[in-house]
Design a protein around this motif. Sequence first.
Motif, PDB file in Angstrom:
ATOM      1  N   LEU A   1       0.827  -1.211   0.000  1.00 35.15           N
ATOM      2  CA  LEU A   1       0.000   0.000   0.000  1.00 35.15           C
ATOM      3  C   LEU A   1       0.863   1.264   0.000  1.00 35.15           C
ATOM      4  O   LEU A   1       1.877   1.330   0.677  1.00 35.15           O
ATOM      5  N   HIS A   2       0.428   2.267  -0.727  1.00 33.28           N
ATOM      6  CA  HIS A   2       1.151   3.531  -0.799  1.00 33.28           C
ATOM      7  C   HIS A   2       0.979   4.335   0.485  1.00 33.28           C
ATOM      8  O   HIS A   2       0.008   4.150   1.212  1.00 33.28           O
ATOM      9  N   ALA A   3       1.903   5.258   0.705  1.00 36.53           N
ATOM     10  CA  ALA A   3       1.759   6.210   1.809  1.00 36.53           C
ATOM     11  C   ALA A   3       2.252   7.560   1.330  1.00 36.53           C
ATOM     12  O   ALA A   3       3.261   7.653   0.627  1.00 36.53           O
TER      13      ALA A   3
ATOM     14  N   VAL B   1       2.114   9.164 -15.099  1.00 30.18           N
ATOM     15  CA  VAL B   1       2.894   7.952 -15.419  1.00 30.18           C
ATOM     16  C   VAL B   1       2.156   6.663 -15.074  1.00 30.18           C
ATOM     17  O   VAL B   1       2.512   5.605 -15.584  1.00 30.18           O
ATOM     18  N   CYS B   2       1.159   6.752 -14.231  1.00 31.75           N
ATOM     19  CA  CYS B   2       0.478   5.529 -13.769  1.00 31.75           C
ATOM     20  C   CYS B   2      -0.131   4.765 -14.949  1.00 31.75           C
ATOM     21  O   CYS B   2      -1.043   5.262 -15.608  1.00 31.75           O
ATOM     22  N   PRO B   3       0.343   3.539 -15.211  1.00 38.51           N
ATOM     23  CA  PRO B   3      -0.182   2.802 -16.363  1.00 38.51           C
ATOM     24  C   PRO B   3      -1.627   2.344 -16.162  1.00 38.51           C
ATOM     25  O   PRO B   3      -2.333   2.080 -17.127  1.00 38.51           O
ATOM     26  N   ALA B   4      -2.049   2.242 -14.897  1.00 38.97           N
ATOM     27  CA  ALA B   4      -3.407   1.781 -14.625  1.00 38.97           C
ATOM     28  C   ALA B   4      -4.391   2.942 -14.479  1.00 38.97           C
ATOM     29  O   ALA B   4      -5.594   2.720 -14.336  1.00 38.97           O
TER      30      ALA B   4
ATOM     31  N   GLU C   1      -6.256  10.477  -4.401  1.00 40.81           N
ATOM     32  CA  GLU C   1      -6.912   9.182  -4.234  1.00 40.81           C
ATOM     33  C   GLU C   1      -6.225   8.124  -5.090  1.00 40.81           C
ATOM     34  O   GLU C   1      -5.780   8.415  -6.205  1.00 40.81           O
ATOM     35  N   ILE C   2      -6.156   6.917  -4.571  1.00 40.70           N
ATOM     36  CA  ILE C   2      -5.664   5.787  -5.368  1.00 40.70           C
ATOM     37  C   ILE C   2      -6.706   4.671  -5.301  1.00 40.70           C
ATOM     38  O   ILE C   2      -7.146   4.288  -4.214  1.00 40.70           O
ATOM     39  N   ASP C   3      -7.115   4.200  -6.467  1.00 44.54           N
ATOM     40  CA  ASP C   3      -8.053   3.084  -6.548  1.00 44.54           C
ATOM     41  C   ASP C   3      -7.240   1.789  -6.541  1.00 44.54           C
ATOM     42  O   ASP C   3      -6.648   1.399  -7.544  1.00 44.54           O
TER      43      ASP C   3
ATOM     44  N   ILE D   1      -1.532  -1.807 -10.092  1.00 38.82           N
ATOM     45  CA  ILE D   1      -0.787  -3.040 -10.371  1.00 38.82           C
ATOM     46  C   ILE D   1       0.538  -3.076  -9.583  1.00 38.82           C
ATOM     47  O   ILE D   1       1.410  -3.887  -9.853  1.00 38.82           O
ATOM     48  N   PHE D   2       0.695  -2.147  -8.656  1.00 32.01           N
ATOM     49  CA  PHE D   2       1.847  -2.104  -7.750  1.00 32.01           C
ATOM     50  C   PHE D   2       3.186  -2.083  -8.495  1.00 32.01           C
ATOM     51  O   PHE D   2       4.140  -2.754  -8.105  1.00 32.01           O
ATOM     52  N   CYS D   3       3.221  -1.306  -9.564  1.00 32.41           N
ATOM     53  CA  CYS D   3       4.442  -1.233 -10.380  1.00 32.41           C
ATOM     54  C   CYS D   3       5.471  -0.281  -9.764  1.00 32.41           C
ATOM     55  O   CYS D   3       6.656  -0.391 -10.034  1.00 32.41           O
TER      56      CYS D   3
ATOM     57  N   THR E   1       5.534   6.900  -1.116  1.00 32.28           N
ATOM     58  CA  THR E   1       6.316   5.683  -0.887  1.00 32.28           C
ATOM     59  C   THR E   1       5.368   4.493  -0.910  1.00 32.28           C
ATOM     60  O   THR E   1       4.148   4.662  -0.913  1.00 32.28           O
ATOM     61  N   MET E   2       5.942   3.295  -0.972  1.00 28.64           N
ATOM     62  CA  MET E   2       5.106   2.100  -0.888  1.00 28.64           C
ATOM     63  C   MET E   2       5.521   1.332   0.357  1.00 28.64           C
ATOM     64  O   MET E   2       6.711   1.132   0.611  1.00 28.64           O
ATOM     65  N   THR E   3       4.539   0.936   1.133  1.00 29.44           N
ATOM     66  CA  THR E   3       4.811   0.328   2.432  1.00 29.44           C
ATOM     67  C   THR E   3       4.763  -1.210   2.329  1.00 29.44           C
ATOM     68  O   THR E   3       4.485  -1.761   1.270  1.00 29.44           O
TER      69      THR E   3
HETATM   70  S1  SF4 Z   1       2.001   1.486  -8.274  1.00 27.85           S
HETATM   71 FE1  SF4 Z   1      -0.194   1.589  -8.722  1.00 27.85          FE
HETATM   72  S2  SF4 Z   1      -0.710   3.736  -8.456  1.00 27.85           S
HETATM   73 FE2  SF4 Z   1       1.525   3.625  -8.688  1.00 27.85          FE
HETATM   74  S3  SF4 Z   1       1.909   3.900 -10.879  1.00 27.85           S
HETATM   75 FE3  SF4 Z   1       1.774   1.702 -10.518  1.00 27.85          FE
HETATM   76  S4  SF4 Z   1      -0.365   1.211 -10.909  1.00 27.85           S
HETATM   77 FE4  SF4 Z   1      -0.257   3.406 -10.646  1.00 27.85          FE
END
Ligand code: SF4
Length: 132
Positions: A39-41, A60-63, A84-86, A91-93, A106-108
Motif C-alpha cells: 500500500l502507498h503512503a 505515469v500511472c499505467p493503470a 486518491e488511489i483506486d 498493479i503495484f508497479c 512511498t510504498m509500504t
Molecule cells: S504502483 Fe499503482 S498507483 Fe503507482 S503507478 Fe503503478 S499502478 Fe499506478
Amino acid sequence: MIVPLLKGLKITLTHLFKKPITLQYPDEKPVVSPNFRGLHALKVSHDRAKCVACYLCPTVCPAKCITVEAGEDQNHDKFAAKYEIDMLRCIFCGYCVEACPVDALTMTGEFELANYKREDFVFVKERLLEKR
Ligand code: SF4
Ligand code: SF4
C-alpha cells in the motif's frame, strides 16, 4: 516391496522434525522485504503532506488509478486538495513513487488490503497519509 516403504517412511520422518516453511497466517505474519511494494503512503513534512500536486504520478500511472486535484494555500503554494488511489486498479508497479520529484510518495509493506465493499478500495488522502 519393503524397500520403497522404508524409503517413504524415512522421508516422512525426516520432514516430521524439520522446521515448517509455511506460516500459520493470519496468526503469524510474514516479514516482507524492504523493497516490497504494498500500500502507498503519502509522506508528511511539517505536519502536512509533502505532495505538491504536480500531476506526475497520475500521468505515469499505467493503470490510471491515481486522482489528484490541486489546491492553493495562503502562501500561494500548491498542495494536493484531493489525492486518491483506486487499489482495485493498481498493479503495484511503483512508477508513481519513481516519478515523484519531491519524494512525497512511498510504498509500504502493508499487503492486507482485502475489503467487503468496492468503495473501500479507494484510498483517499487521509487514509494514505504516512502513519507515524
Ligand atoms: S504502483 Fe499503482 S498507483 Fe503507482 S503507478 Fe503503478 S499502478 Fe499506478
Ligand atoms: S508526483 Fe509526487 S508531488 Fe506530484 S502529484 Fe504525485 S505525489 Fe504529488
